[in-house]
Scaffold this motif. Structure first.
Motif, PDB file in Angstrom:
ATOM      1  N   GLU A 108       2.436 -42.000  55.409  1.00  0.00           N
ATOM      2  CA  GLU A 108       3.898 -42.120  55.160  1.00  0.00           C
ATOM      3  C   GLU A 108       4.592 -40.853  55.893  1.00  0.00           C
ATOM      4  OE1 GLU A 108       5.153 -43.060  51.487  1.00  0.00           O
ATOM      5  OE2 GLU A 108       4.394 -45.222  51.507  1.00  0.00           O
ATOM      6  N   GLN A 109       4.003 -39.563  55.371  1.00  0.00           N
ATOM      7  CA  GLN A 109       4.497 -38.296  55.870  1.00  0.00           C
ATOM      8  C   GLN A 109       4.075 -38.262  57.443  1.00  0.00           C
ATOM      9  OE1 GLN A 109       3.134 -34.987  53.390  1.00  0.00           O
ATOM     10  NE2 GLN A 109       3.190 -36.127  51.627  1.00  0.00           N
ATOM     11  N   GLN A 115       8.033 -39.585  63.597  1.00  0.00           N
ATOM     12  CA  GLN A 115       9.508 -40.129  64.075  1.00  0.00           C
ATOM     13  C   GLN A 115      10.226 -39.003  64.361  1.00  0.00           C
ATOM     14  OE1 GLN A 115      10.949 -42.425  60.749  1.00  0.00           O
ATOM     15  NE2 GLN A 115       9.260 -44.164  61.278  1.00  0.00           N
ATOM     16  N   SER A 116      10.254 -37.807  63.506  1.00  0.00           N
ATOM     17  CA  SER A 116      10.929 -36.825  63.796  1.00  0.00           C
ATOM     18  C   SER A 116      10.667 -36.262  65.375  1.00  0.00           C
ATOM     19  CB  SER A 116      10.845 -35.565  62.748  1.00  0.00           C
ATOM     20  OG  SER A 116      11.119 -36.321  61.515  1.00  0.00           O
ATOM     21  N   VAL A 120      13.321 -35.671  68.363  1.00  0.00           N
ATOM     22  CA  VAL A 120      13.237 -34.219  69.051  1.00  0.00           C
ATOM     23  C   VAL A 120      12.881 -34.302  70.600  1.00  0.00           C
ATOM     24  CG1 VAL A 120      12.416 -31.843  69.089  1.00  0.00           C
ATOM     25  CG2 VAL A 120      12.951 -32.884  66.922  1.00  0.00           C
ATOM     26  N   ASP A 121      11.776 -35.006  70.739  1.00  0.00           N
ATOM     27  CA  ASP A 121      11.607 -35.057  72.304  1.00  0.00           C
ATOM     28  C   ASP A 121      12.450 -36.014  73.042  1.00  0.00           C
ATOM     29  OD1 ASP A 121       9.469 -34.983  74.295  1.00  0.00           O
ATOM     30  OD2 ASP A 121       9.681 -37.208  74.045  1.00  0.00           O
ATOM     31  N   LEU A 122      13.251 -36.965  72.603  1.00  0.00           N
ATOM     32  CA  LEU A 122      14.343 -37.589  73.290  1.00  0.00           C
ATOM     33  C   LEU A 122      15.209 -36.831  73.400  1.00  0.00           C
ATOM     34  CD1 LEU A 122      14.084 -41.311  71.569  1.00  0.00           C
ATOM     35  CD2 LEU A 122      13.220 -40.469  73.949  1.00  0.00           C
ATOM     36  N   ARG A 123      15.852 -36.218  72.445  1.00  0.00           N
ATOM     37  CA  ARG A 123      16.838 -35.217  72.557  1.00  0.00           C
ATOM     38  C   ARG A 123      16.700 -34.202  73.528  1.00  0.00           C
ATOM     39  NH1 ARG A 123      18.601 -34.860  67.102  1.00  0.00           N
ATOM     40  NH2 ARG A 123      17.169 -33.124  66.793  1.00  0.00           N
ATOM     41  N   THR A 189       9.547 -26.402  60.960  1.00  0.00           N
ATOM     42  CA  THR A 189       9.321 -26.993  59.439  1.00  0.00           C
ATOM     43  C   THR A 189       8.251 -28.299  59.811  1.00  0.00           C
ATOM     44  OG1 THR A 189      11.682 -27.260  58.909  1.00  0.00           O
ATOM     45  CG2 THR A 189      10.508 -28.661  57.917  1.00  0.00           C
ATOM     46  N   LEU A 190       8.261 -28.894  60.822  1.00  0.00           N
ATOM     47  CA  LEU A 190       7.167 -29.879  61.371  1.00  0.00           C
ATOM     48  C   LEU A 190       5.918 -29.032  61.459  1.00  0.00           C
ATOM     49  CD1 LEU A 190       8.997 -32.100  63.913  1.00  0.00           C
ATOM     50  CD2 LEU A 190       8.591 -32.775  61.804  1.00  0.00           C
TER      51      LEU A 190
END
Length: 493
Positions: A108-109, A115-116, A120-123, A189-190
């Motif tokens: 899950e992590q 997903q995070s 970030v990649d899309l933004r 953080t990632l």
């Protein structure tokens, strides 16, 4: 951004539990707990261990549901003894293993991190395109500012107004820069989360060891094969217990019968259902037990002669049944959809002359076990006592008969296991296996083997030697029972 190697191990490797091996030698006489039903119907059956059972042996094909462990009998020596067992976790045990729960949390992590990273990649891609589109404007503003700094007199009111307009167009870049700053913190953080995940996964890998799921599955298949070779060494046994009921399906009327092919060996997985006891002709054939439980994938056979009672049996691809209002036995072949044989069972009562206690034209009960093919019935010369006759399934000729001395009208139902007739004292609630007649010694005994009559009206109860299970029709419910047999292992020497 690349993922650590240990993380990819999580994504591409299936977690497996360790197998522990236990070697043991079993005596020539052993208790064999038949656990065929969960696999047979796709359910987890309830296991009953009566008093006096000291050893529990569970087939690898049919794992138990309580302890979460299964024991694989793996070999047999020249004397016919199973000499090796392997204790392994049941398939659903891994789901309860703390390491499995830990891995699910890690998964899950990983999904959250992924997903995070996608966000970030899309933004970043979107903002980078905006910066590229704004680059000519930035260069124009930068050139004007340098010109006005070098020559302040060149700055006119019109030029100043144009410069302000260009600066307004560039103002959204400030929010883009702020977002970049926030994304840098997110990426940091990632990165820390990925490092922690990598450390945890490495520790779990070291704890699990070198086994993977595919290797375990191959070992289990090998053990199952050797288990069945060992099971073939098992001789016949006496009934010592009946498990809790497993309801497979609720269908049909109050009375009926259902069965699978009782011949050993056979790979036939079909299931047959015959609703009712009086003048029925329609037989439903299901491809598998799973199809039967769902009521799908079936074909219909319309018998040329109607049946009486519920004492039918399928043996070697044919249905054997009692012809309505007669003591004639009929062999109907499913593949050719034709009657191969009819023969009168001489002297047998019919048409509710000597039925079981529940009636229903149950005068003649056909069955098969490990020993052979049987008819259970009675006649006037026998004063209504149960007769057991062994038949030749190819000719339906009586080979040998035994008078049990037990009145048939006092019997709820009856079934054969290993040449022994077992009789219940009732078809209603509170029934138990009350009487046993051993054809090998022409002797009888009274027994006290209780079982749970869940729906309070059994109109059919037959033993299938292939699955070592009791098939029952109970008040419109199709129910299975495991049996516990006291087995003696055969010796080839």
């Amino acid at each position: 951004m690349g993922l650590p190697g240990a993380l990819w191990v999580l994504l591409f490797t299936v977690f497996s539990c360790k197998i522990g091996a236990v070697l043991s030698t079993m005596a020539m006489v052993t208790n064999w707990m038949s656990q065929t039903l969960p696999s047979l119907v796709g359910l987890n059956g309830t296991i009953v261990s009566p008093e006096g059972t000291h050893e529990r042996i569970v087939s690898g094909l049919y794992p138990g549901s309580e302890e979460g462990w299964q024991v694989y009998s793996t070999a047999s020596d020249p004397d016919g003894r199973c000499v090796c067992t392997v204790v392994a976790p049941a398939q659903n045990l891994c789901k309860r293993d703390p390491r499995s729960r830990q891995l699910r949390l890690l998964t899950e992590q990983v999904q959250n991190v992924s997903q995070s990273m996608e966000v970030v990649d899309l933004r970043t891609s979107r903002d980078l395109q905006y910066v590229r589109d704004s680059e000519p404007l930035l260069r124009g503003v930068d050139g004007r500012i340098h010109t006005y700094v070098a020559n302040p007199r060149a700055l006119t009111a019109k030029g100043l107004q144009e410069l302000k307009g260009q600066m307004s167009q560039l103002r959204p870049l400030l929010s883009v820069v702020e977002q970049y700053r926030a994304d840098l913190q997110t990426l940091a953080t990632l990165r820390l989360e990925l490092l922690n995940l990598s450390i945890t996964l490495t520790a779990i890998q070291e704890e699990i060891g070198a086994y993977d799921y595919e290797e375990l599955q191959q070992r289990v298949l090998l053990l199952e094969t050797r288990l069945h070779a060992c099971m073939n060494k098992l001789g016949c046994g006496r009934l010592t217990g009946v498990s809790s009921p497993i309801t497979v399906r609720a269908s049909g009327s109050r009375f009926g019968s259902w069965m699978t092919d009782a011949m050993i060996p056979s790979s036939d997985s079909r299931v047959w259902s015959m609703d009712g006891y009086y003048k029925g002709r329609r037989v439903l054939e299901y491809r598998t037990m799973g199809d039967f439980t769902k009521g799908q994938n079936f074909v219909q056979h319309l018998l040329p002669h109607p049946w009486a009672g519920t004492g039918h049996v399928v043996y070697n691809g044919s249905l054997y049944y009692n012809k309505h209002q007669s003591n004639i036995l009929v062999q109907y072949h499913f593949r050719s959809r034709s009657v191969l044989l009819q023969r009168s069972l001489s002297g047998a009562g019919y048409n509710n002359t000597f039925p079981y206690s529940w009636g229903g034209s149950s005068d003649i009960d056909l069955m098969a076990d490990e020993i052979g093919f049987w008819a259970v019935y009675t006649s006037i010369p026998n004063a209504g006592n149960i007769l057991v006759s062994r038949l030749d399934p190819r000719s339906l000729e009586v080979l040998q008969s035994w008078d049990t001395g037990f009145p048939k009208r006092s019997a709820g139902e009856a079934f054969m296991i290993c040449g022994t007739l077992y009789v219940t004292n009732s078809h209603l609630a509170g029934a138990k296996v009350h009487f046993a007649y051993h054809t090998n010694s022409s002797s009888y005994e009274y027994t006290d083997i209780p079982f749970h009559n869940q729906y309070s009206h059994i109109s059919m109860m037959d033993y299938n030697p292939r699955e070592r299970a009791l098939y029952t029709w109970n008040n419109g419910h199709q129910v299975l029972y495991n049996v516990t047999l006291f087995h003696v292992i055969r010796s080839d020497g």
